[in-house]
Motif scaffolding. Structure first.
Motif, mmCIF file in Angstrom:
data_model
loop_
_atom_site.group_PDB
_atom_site.id
_atom_site.type_symbol
_atom_site.label_atom_id
_atom_site.label_comp_id
_atom_site.label_asym_id
_atom_site.label_seq_id
_atom_site.Cartn_x
_atom_site.Cartn_y
_atom_site.Cartn_z
ATOM 1 N N PRO A 70 -22.779 -19.879 -18.475
ATOM 2 C CA PRO A 70 -22.066 -19.385 -17.290
ATOM 3 C C PRO A 70 -20.568 -19.667 -17.336
ATOM 4 O O PRO A 70 -19.755 -18.813 -16.965
ATOM 5 N N THR A 71 -20.180 -20.872 -17.800
ATOM 6 C CA THR A 71 -18.756 -21.195 -17.855
ATOM 7 C C THR A 71 -18.037 -20.324 -18.870
ATOM 8 O O THR A 71 -16.916 -19.857 -18.621
ATOM 9 N N ARG A 72 -18.656 -20.087 -20.024
ATOM 10 C CA ARG A 72 -18.037 -19.210 -21.023
ATOM 11 C C ARG A 72 -17.738 -17.845 -20.419
ATOM 12 O O ARG A 72 -16.653 -17.290 -20.617
ATOM 13 N N GLU A 73 -18.669 -17.302 -19.673
ATOM 14 C CA GLU A 73 -18.485 -15.979 -19.088
ATOM 15 C C GLU A 73 -17.413 -15.994 -18.000
ATOM 16 O O GLU A 73 -16.603 -15.067 -17.902
ATOM 17 N N LEU A 74 -17.388 -17.032 -17.180
ATOM 18 C CA LEU A 74 -16.372 -17.132 -16.134
ATOM 19 C C LEU A 74 -14.968 -17.230 -16.733
ATOM 20 O O LEU A 74 -14.031 -16.569 -16.265
ATOM 21 N N LEU A 75 -14.814 -18.048 -17.760
ATOM 22 C CA LEU A 75 -13.505 -18.198 -18.395
ATOM 23 C C LEU A 75 -13.099 -16.932 -19.132
ATOM 24 O O LEU A 75 -11.922 -16.540 -19.118
ATOM 25 N N ALA A 76 -14.060 -16.291 -19.792
ATOM 26 C CA ALA A 76 -13.753 -15.044 -20.496
ATOM 27 C C ALA A 76 -13.285 -13.966 -19.519
ATOM 28 O O ALA A 76 -12.311 -13.245 -19.783
ATOM 29 N N ASP A 77 -13.955 -13.860 -18.384
ATOM 30 C CA ASP A 77 -13.538 -12.885 -17.374
ATOM 31 C C ASP A 77 -12.136 -13.196 -16.857
ATOM 32 O O ASP A 77 -11.304 -12.292 -16.658
ATOM 33 N N ALA A 78 -11.865 -14.484 -16.619
ATOM 34 C CA ALA A 78 -10.543 -14.883 -16.143
ATOM 35 C C ALA A 78 -9.473 -14.570 -17.187
ATOM 36 O O ALA A 78 -8.357 -14.147 -16.850
ATOM 37 N N ALA A 79 -9.798 -14.765 -18.475
ATOM 38 C CA ALA A 79 -8.846 -14.468 -19.551
ATOM 39 C C ALA A 79 -8.553 -12.972 -19.615
ATOM 40 O O ALA A 79 -7.391 -12.553 -19.756
ATOM 41 N N ARG A 80 -9.581 -12.148 -19.508
ATOM 42 C CA ARG A 80 -9.380 -10.696 -19.559
ATOM 43 C C ARG A 80 -8.515 -10.231 -18.393
ATOM 44 O O ARG A 80 -7.671 -9.325 -18.550
ATOM 45 N N ARG A 81 -8.727 -10.830 -17.222
ATOM 46 C CA ARG A 81 -7.956 -10.418 -16.048
ATOM 47 C C ARG A 81 -6.464 -10.695 -16.215
ATOM 48 O O ARG A 81 -5.637 -10.020 -15.581
ATOM 49 N N ARG A 82 -6.108 -11.675 -17.038
ATOM 50 C CA ARG A 82 -4.690 -11.944 -17.255
ATOM 51 C C ARG A 82 -4.165 -11.281 -18.529
ATOM 52 O O ARG A 82 -3.065 -11.584 -18.987
ATOM 53 N N GLY A 83 -4.966 -10.377 -19.100
ATOM 54 C CA GLY A 83 -4.489 -9.592 -20.236
ATOM 55 C C GLY A 83 -4.762 -10.184 -21.599
ATOM 56 O O GLY A 83 -4.268 -9.655 -22.610
ATOM 57 N N MET A 84 -5.512 -11.260 -21.675
ATOM 58 C CA MET A 84 -5.867 -11.856 -22.961
ATOM 59 C C MET A 84 -7.053 -11.121 -23.570
ATOM 60 O O MET A 84 -7.907 -10.592 -22.864
ATOM 61 N N ALA A 85 -7.105 -11.103 -24.881
ATOM 62 C CA ALA A 85 -8.293 -10.620 -25.573
ATOM 63 C C ALA A 85 -9.300 -11.760 -25.626
ATOM 64 O O ALA A 85 -8.923 -12.936 -25.649
#
Length: 262
Positions: free
Chosen positions: A14-29
């Protein structure tokens, strides 16, 4: 301009997915690493960061050119009892096996065996193959009324979450919690006195022993569960704790985890 990216292990959490979503929202791959090839396909690419476990990290951080920041093994044992609220000592695994009464025993950072209250040293897991000289921490057995995880960046708490009550999982946001003010006040006091002994991006676990605030432990942010903390704020701490090796500040150099290349 190089696009920053977050490399994550192939094991979904769950944490991996939450952080990945947060990264995408700020324009990170977001790049999911391969269980077979590791980070070979990302070798030479700039702007990498990492989130995942230490065992997998050992095989990928050199290819990612990432430095992992973590508290020193002796940080908790060197804290004054004023902050720990209990006796915490460093010992070898052989010394821990000689314990004749109950104690809380854990590895300082790695999860090489379960952190738990053991009735005596003989109860430490037999299946763990570790050298007798392996460092462990031995602490008094206490009851934690509530425990909180705080994501700390540059000496300030960016977000946090309750994660347990009386040793049972009980995740709730820190914001608006009845213990929010007490947790933040204790953290501010601790960080003012001991902040330089921690990496600039770190996770701090604190809690209540009865009604007294105390430090549970400090952990590497790049392998910490968010629980009910704000993922976007937690990501800021994760990125600092596991980012490009060439950008590590002089202040953080003592906290770099050793890799295959040293």
């Amino acid at each position: 301009m190089t696009r920053s990216f977050l490399a994550v292990t192939p094991h979904a959490t769950p944490t991996r997915e939450l952080l990945a979503d947060a990264a995408r929202r700020r324009g990170m791959a977001v790049e999911e690493l391969s269980a077979q090839g590791g980070a070979a396909s990302l070798r030479g690419r700039d702007g990498g960061h990492y989130y995942g476990g230490p065992a997998f990290a050992a095989y990928v951080v050199d290819d990612l050119a990432v430095s992992l920041l973590e508290p020193t093994d002796g940080w908790l044992t060197e804290l004054p009892r004023t902050f720990t609220g209990r006796t915490v000592t460093a010992a070898t695994l052989a010394e821990a096996r000689a314990l004749t009464g109950p104690a809380f025993v854990k590895p300082p950072t790695d999860k090489s065996f379960p952190a738990a209250v053991y009735p005596d040293g003989r109860a430490l897991p037999d299946e763990v193959v570790l050298p007798p000289g392996t460092t462990v921490q031995i602490a008094d057995v206490v009851t934690w009324t509530a425990e909180f995880r705080l994501f700390v960046l540059d000496g300030e708490v960016r977000t946090g979450s309750q994660y347990a009550t009386y040793g049972r999982l009980d995740a709730r946001p820190l914001a608006g919690h009845r213990y929010e003010a007490g947790a933040l006040d204790f953290a501010a006091w601790l960080l003012a006195a001991q902040g330089e002994s921690l990496p600039s991006g770190v996770v701090l676990d604190i809690g209540l022993i009865g009604e007294r605030w105390a430090v549970v432990e400090a952990n590497m942010a790049w392998f910490s569960t968010c629980y009910a903390a704000d993922p976007a704020a937690a990501l800021d701490v994760v990125l600092r704790s596991a980012g490009p090796a060439g950008r590590v500040s002089e202040r953080d150099r003592p906290f770099r985890r050793r890799t295959r290349s040293g």
